[in-house]
Design an enzyme around this catalytic site. Structure first.
Site, PDB file in Angstrom:
ATOM      1  N   PHE A 178      -0.785   5.569  11.504  1.00 32.82           N
ATOM      2  CA  PHE A 178      -1.493   4.468  10.860  1.00 32.82           C
ATOM      3  C   PHE A 178      -0.858   4.040   9.539  1.00 32.82           C
ATOM      4  CE2 PHE A 178      -4.417   6.120  13.921  1.00 32.82           C
ATOM      5  CZ  PHE A 178      -5.100   5.013  14.382  1.00 32.82           C
ATOM      6  N   GLU A 179      -0.857   4.899   8.541  1.00 31.58           N
ATOM      7  CA  GLU A 179      -0.348   4.490   7.236  1.00 31.58           C
ATOM      8  C   GLU A 179       0.344   5.667   6.576  1.00 31.58           C
ATOM      9  OE1 GLU A 179      -2.101   1.710   3.780  1.00 31.58           O
ATOM     10  OE2 GLU A 179      -3.057   3.671   3.873  1.00 31.58           O
ATOM     11  N   GLN A 180       1.657   5.693   6.703  1.00 30.22           N
ATOM     12  CA  GLN A 180       2.423   6.722   6.008  1.00 30.22           C
ATOM     13  C   GLN A 180       3.507   6.073   5.176  1.00 30.22           C
ATOM     14  OE1 GLN A 180       5.514   9.036   7.967  1.00 30.22           O
ATOM     15  NE2 GLN A 180       4.695   8.436   9.962  1.00 30.22           N
TER      16      GLN A 180
ATOM     17  N   ARG B 226       0.820  -1.209   0.000  1.00 28.12           N
ATOM     18  CA  ARG B 226       0.000   0.000   0.000  1.00 28.12           C
ATOM     19  C   ARG B 226       0.856   1.263   0.000  1.00 28.12           C
ATOM     20  NH1 ARG B 226      -5.023   1.707  -0.317  1.00 28.12           N
ATOM     21  NH2 ARG B 226      -4.724   2.962   1.561  1.00 28.12           N
TER      22      ARG B 226
ATOM     23  N   GLU C 111      -1.073   8.856   4.222  1.00 34.48           N
ATOM     24  CA  GLU C 111      -1.363   9.846   5.255  1.00 34.48           C
ATOM     25  C   GLU C 111      -0.149  10.722   5.530  1.00 34.48           C
ATOM     26  OE1 GLU C 111      -4.834   7.306   7.585  1.00 34.48           O
ATOM     27  OE2 GLU C 111      -2.792   7.283   8.376  1.00 34.48           O
TER      28      GLU C 111
END
Length: 531
Positions: free
Chosen positions: A369-371, A348, A363
């Site tokens: 969370f999701e970087q 991702r 993000e």
């Protein structure tokens, strides 16, 4: 000679085990993915990173874990033809609770395949697994106390070391659970490891916290269940009384014996820029030569209580290779030197191939969370990092570039973005650790316009001085922004060492808070140690 630290840069909480003539050290990785670093050596002098075993969602998912949570203090051992790795996934830092969950994975080889985890308990962190010579196994961890009173008045939250038998066939703890050691008056007793010699059970623990008062404490008992009597010298090692010593914050390690019976003990340490100053390389791993006394107690060789920068190696002919520049091209997958943050779904956030590393903006650079941030450890006080970037942002909500990163509150980020009325441009974002304020500073008077096409970005760090520069031609490097305080990218900056205990990274990042996942391509990345 052994040159300390043997694992420079962010490599804390070293657990060591020997299998034949091979030594392995597992260290904490906190919020960085994959979880747990394992290095290998045959001489205790030269070490090579060989694996990070917690590499899939069934083993580890840290999305949402706060800074400095995640994987704490693993324990690596070998028995019954298997490697056993015990680890904690900490889900909370602030407040009265920690929410620390302990697991065990196994593998027939250090390279795997590593099993799915067996859940053990959640009573505290820093677990260890001891394999007794009668075949029985015991699991120990510190106990976390959320109440105002506990066994040790220095910090009641650290409420002693719990021990319970572990049934490997059933995959569960069995029998009574007992508090076998409350610690010494130094307090903050954690990081237990057990070792058996001449009928004695030796318990080593870390005490004093993760800063200048850190120490390794030893106790022993003829019965694994205790009582454990503390070392007559107080502590096996500490640097709390030696502020000028080059290795500070010494504590939290484990002993190992060589094939010919010599004893060494690992430890974590920090190297401050000045006396009791900031340690930008974070908590590193060292090893010290030890001797057993006639009284049956272990001591550092020559009667010291502080490890040295140079220690006697088992093989007097062994010498450490000098660090070299590394250029990464990403055409064979992500190199082992690199990690990302928290997520078990790397597809991702990045892809690798013949055209290099592609980050998909997700993000913000402050996300838990999701970087999309892929980086390697800073392992030298002085270094240069350089990359090339192809990126076509459509708005200021999309940015990609080069980052010097500690956590969501402490980082520098030179990025390509787009601004109204300017077009594609360079911007510099910094977050200097003003806890609890995570707002950005923007040191440039205005964004710097750049033309289309690839742009090269460079960061030069000389101890506490960091300077970004950029170029679009072959030799037209230009400094951009002021000289930044590189010591801010450290444990001690911001909230301080008792709330931050990882280390500095340098690497590539991209965000796209519009939600479009704008790609940014980095063909190469070069890290060059200074002198």
């Amino acid at each position: 000679m052994i040159e300390n630290p043997i694992l420079p840069g962010f490599n804390p909480d070293p657990s060591i085990c020997r299998v034949g003539g091979d030594y392995y050290i597992a260290t904490s990785t906190f919020e960085w993915y994959p979880g747990v670093q394992i290095h290998h050596s045959t001489d205790l002098v030269n070490w090579r990173l060989v694996t990070r075993p917690l590499s899939r969602a069934t083993q580890l998912d840290m999305r949402g874990n706060p800074d400095s949570c995640g994987i704490w203090a693993p324990c690596l051992s070998h028995a019954d033809g298997l490697f056993w790795l015990v680890y904690t996934d900490v889900k909370r830092y602030d407040g009265s609770f920690k929410d620390a969950h302990n697991y065990i994975v196994t593998a027939p080889s250090i390279d795997g395949p590593w099993s799915d985890p067996v859940y053990v308990n959640s009573s505290g962190f820093d677990p260890t697994l001891f394999h007794d010579d009668d075949g029985r196994k015991y699991f120990a961890n510190m106990r976390w106390n959320h109440r105002p009173k506990g066994a040790n008045p220095v910090n009641p939250a650290f409420d002693g070391i719990l021990l319970q038998e572990y049934d490997a066939a059933a995959g569960e703890l069995v029998g009574p659970v007992r508090n076998i050691f409350d610690g010494t008056p130094r307090g903050l007793t954690e990081g237990p490891h057990l070792f058996k010699r001449d009928g004695w059970y030796y318990l080593t623990v870390a005490e004093g916290g993760t800063s200048w008062e850190h120490a390794v404490t030893m106790a022993r008992s003829l019965d694994i269940w205790g009582p454990y009597d503390p070392h007559p010298d107080g502590h096996l090692m500490t640097a709390d009384h030696a502020p000028e010593a080059p290795l500070q914050r010494t504590g939290h390690g484990q002993m190992v014996e060589t094939p010919d019976g010599r004893t060494y003990h690992t430890f974590l340490c920090g190297r401050p820029l000045s006396t009791r100053g900031r340690c930008p390389l974070g908590r590193e791993t060292g090893i010290v030569a030890c001797e057993w006394g006639a009284d049956g107690w272990l001591r550092l060789s020559d009667g010291r209580d502080q490890p040295a920068l140079r220690e006697a190696a088992p093989d007097p002919q062994a010498s450490r290779a000098a660090p070299e520049a590394a250029t990464y091209r990403f055409d064979g997958g992500l190199p082992l030197d690199f990690q990302w943050l928290r997520t078990p779904a790397p597809d991702r956030i990045f892809a690798t191939g013949s055209d290099g590393l592609t980050l998909f903006g997700r993000e913000s650079i402050g996300s838990w969370f999701e970087q999309a941030l892929v980086a390697r450890r800073q392992t030298d006080f002085t270094f240069t990092a350089e990359t090339e970037l192809s990126f076509a942002p459509e708005s200021y909500q999309q940015a990609a570039g080069l980052t010097h990163y500690y956590n969501t509150h402490k980082f520098f980020f030179l990025a390509v973005t787009r601004e109204e009325g300017i077009g594609r441009c360079l911007t510099l974002m910094t977050c200097p650790g003003r806890w609890p304020d995570p707002h950005l500073d923007h040191p440039l008077p205005a964004p710097v316009p750049i033309g289309d096409g690839p742009v090269r970005l460079r960061l030069s760090v000389d101890r506490d001085r960091a300077q970004f520069s950029w170029a679009q031609g072959p030799d037209d490097w230009q400094d951009i922004g002021p000289v930044l305080d590189a010591s801010l990218i450290s444990d001690e900056a911001g909230r301080g060492a008792h709330a931050n205990f990882t280390g500095a990274f340098v690497g590539m990042a991209a965000f796209d808070i519009s939600g479009q996942g704008r790609p940014a391509r980095f063909p190469t990345f070069t890290y060059t140690p200074g002198t």
